[in-house]
Design a protein around this motif. Structure first.
Motif, PDB file in Angstrom:
ATOM      1  N   LEU B 115     -39.077 -35.318  67.723  1.00 56.22           N
ATOM      2  CA  LEU B 115     -40.156 -36.283  67.511  1.00 56.22           C
ATOM      3  C   LEU B 115     -41.470 -35.596  67.192  1.00 56.22           C
ATOM      4  N   GLY B 117     -41.668 -33.013  65.429  1.00 52.05           N
ATOM      5  CA  GLY B 117     -41.534 -32.743  64.001  1.00 52.05           C
ATOM      6  C   GLY B 117     -41.840 -33.981  63.179  1.00 52.05           C
ATOM      7  N   LYS B 118     -41.358 -35.110  63.652  1.00 50.87           N
ATOM      8  CA  LYS B 118     -41.587 -36.361  62.940  1.00 50.87           C
ATOM      9  C   LYS B 118     -43.077 -36.672  62.862  1.00 50.87           C
ATOM     10  N   GLN B 120     -45.461 -34.599  62.886  1.00 51.09           N
ATOM     11  CA  GLN B 120     -46.090 -33.696  61.927  1.00 51.09           C
ATOM     12  C   GLN B 120     -45.871 -34.176  60.504  1.00 51.09           C
ATOM     13  N   GLN B 121     -44.644 -34.586  60.233  1.00 53.87           N
ATOM     14  CA  GLN B 121     -44.331 -35.104  58.905  1.00 53.87           C
ATOM     15  C   GLN B 121     -45.218 -36.269  58.527  1.00 53.87           C
TER      16      GLN B 121
END
Lengths: 350, 350
Positions: B115, B117-118, B120-121
């Motif tokens: 999450l 990472g999500k 950040q995306q």
DNA sequence: TTTACTTATGAAATCGGTTTCGAATAGTCA
DNA sequence: TGACTATTCGAAACCGATTTCATAAGTAAA
């Protein structure tokens, strides 16, 4: 995502340059939208792994007008009912490769309007509305118009009912829920059953009341309006407490109470406790929602479980079906189940 | 957002064309980033109102690399503590013109990683982590590295403590919280006070235990390890129930119990109830979190309130300060307060 | 009225992806 | 080996905003 050399995020162009291919090729590797020669693909994949590259969701959303995001507009996540449902949606969405974003309207229509706008701006692919205005039987013209306006761009899925719109509906079979409770109680010998909490302009409550009457009729039990406090109240602890106090002043012969949810049931139990009425020996108490509180009270509460996981999954499935333009039945029901615990028992013999 | 003629969303270009100006001018009107001749501005504003135009957030985010979005990574919103905190953040953010998005890690580190990472995306401007790994005193190297990696791009604010990172911390003054409870209980004459629930590798719990010992020392009360069940347990109802049962087997002379949160307190109360021990006449029960359950149990629970609104506001304020690059103290404390209800009373005289 | 200076505005580049279209390369068959 | 078709790939346009830069317009001073 990735540090890059000094804090700047890596892009598809960086990968392309280093791999000696064009950005288009990197994109193809990323989306598997077209075949790429294995050697190039591997080179690109290696770089993606090396930098832990994750494509910018904003750019992606801009380019293909699909954000893979579903907006959830809930009444209030502080209510464990909505929290459970939201988490279930989140899980189901993740498995399907979607992301959910949550907004709370806190029951205010103005917030619903604002947040609906926000969700549109964010270009979510679908909107799920949990509770709130859509639960009301008498939805205002303006709200229906707003939803219709939104619907022209984004599919909307609701847990209530919105006449005048083409919203898809996924909801609990409230009739069935009431039937389960009534069967349970009547099987235990109860005949004088009270209803506590809720308002008739909320669809689920309305349906429950209808089913209550129907079952009484079928069993040739006279309908006693003074046992029924299912209108004008709220869905909270206070309502349960207050209405139970009122009931106890009027009635000495009821043997069971159906509360509109666990909060209300706890209010009911407090009132009974203060009157030194034993649960379930003197009066049985049952309710809906089966939140964690049902396990924590004394005695543990018999409650209707809404199968949140299944419910969330159906909401997400329906959303995705609509996003992808697949046909689906406009109405999907979730079947509730009964969890029997300690708060319900045989009707006392008087 | 807007219907357009037949479902297609209106853009800044449509507005520009119809107003006879350039897209740049429309943008200037939208963002007030530069002056526009009144007549043109009015024309543009009229069209914006006419079509109820809302700029595409994705395009906006892409263009200026500021999304005005703060990501919240919570352990589990089904826990009313996190739900309250999240709603408080949502409110504070809205007032500041920001949006919050919520993800639940459900306590799993793998989810936290995914999450993060999500988030950040999605190019959120800051990340607030509520609970989870960051609460652990012994944070793993890998997790610290991950956070540091994220921090190179996006400010991270945590409610725990993360050694080895430069995360900003906003958290409850747990020492003060314990002090409030102890002062309250000791003022009522309690000397044999038990601690129930929690684990020592969680910072807040650790601090509370420290303060507990310190206060005993200051009051020359001997520390009795057998009264203290503050390690190896969890933060749930079961723990409270189980540990209280154990305590009751060992001790007959304790007069008060401090539970690690409301859930645990309810377990404690159940155990006491089954042993026919009266609250608060025989034993007082107090806890932390002051969730709505504290009001619903019998007797109503004395609990520490974490001032969620203030807490949420501080989290958001700190986030925005970091986003805007303003200097702020790296650690901000939220002062808890004591809510006295019915579950605590004078120590019984034996 | 001319010059100098400020202000308003549009053209065009940019953010980071996806996708179309045509060119180049590889593969197939005679 | 040559002709023809099927694949693979890159250049460039596009999504919808913001922002820089240069120009046009307006204002003030001389």
């Amino acid at each position: 995502m990735q540090k890059g050399s000094e804090g700047k995020a890596i892009t598809i162009y960086d990968i392309a340059k280093e791999a000696g291919v064009s950005p288009a090729t990197v994109s193809r590797v990323l989306t598997r939208s077209a075949k790429v020669r294995p050697e190039k693909r591997e080179k690109v994949e290696a770089l993606i792994a090396k930098y832990n590259f994750k494509p910018n969701v904003l750019a992606k959303g801009l380019a293909d007008t699909r954000t893979k995001t579903i907006g959830v507009l809930a009444a209030d996540v502080r209510n464990p009912y909505y929290a459970s449902l939201f988490v279930a949606c989140e899980q189901a969405a993740r498995e399907a490769g979607y992301t959910v974003v949550l907004y709370n309207s806190l029951g205010k229509t103005e917030n619903e309007v604002e947040l609906l706008g926000k969700l549109q701006q964010q270009k979510v692919d679908a909107i799920i509305q949990l509770g709130g205005r859509v639960d009301d039987l008498s939805s205002s013209i303006e709200y229906v118009e707003l939803i219709n306006d939104v619907m022209s761009t984004i599919p909307v899925i609701v847990t209530g009912k919105l006449d005048g719109t083409r919203c898809h509906v996924v909801r609990i079979d409230s009739m069935k829920a009431m039937e389960l409770l009534m069967d349970h109680l009547m099987g235990l010998g109860h005949r004088k059953i009270a209803l506590v909490g809720g308002r008739q302009d909320v669809l689920a409550t309305f349906e429950k009341s209808q089913m209550y009457k129907q079952i009484l009729r079928e069993n040739k039990i006279p309908y006693d309006p003074s046992l029924v406090m299912d209108d004008g109240g709220s869905y909270d602890f206070e309502t349960g407490y207050r209405q139970m106090n009122e009931l106890l002043e009027k009635h000495t012969d009821m043997t069971a109470v159906i509360a509109v949810n666990d909060f209300t049931a706890m209010g009911v139990m407090k009132s009974l406790n203060e009157h030194s009425i034993r649960i379930p020996q003197d009066i049985s108490v049952v309710s809906y929602d089966n939140t964690y509180m049902a396990e924590m009270v004394m005695p543990k509460l018999t409650s209707i479980d809404y199968n949140y996981e299944e419910y969330g999954r159906k909401l997400i499935d329906t959303s995705i079906a609509m996003i992808e333009g697949r046909k689906k039945d406009a109405l999907r029901m979730v079947t509730p189940s009964l969890v029997v615990r300690e708060s319900s028992g045989p009707a006392p013999v008087r």
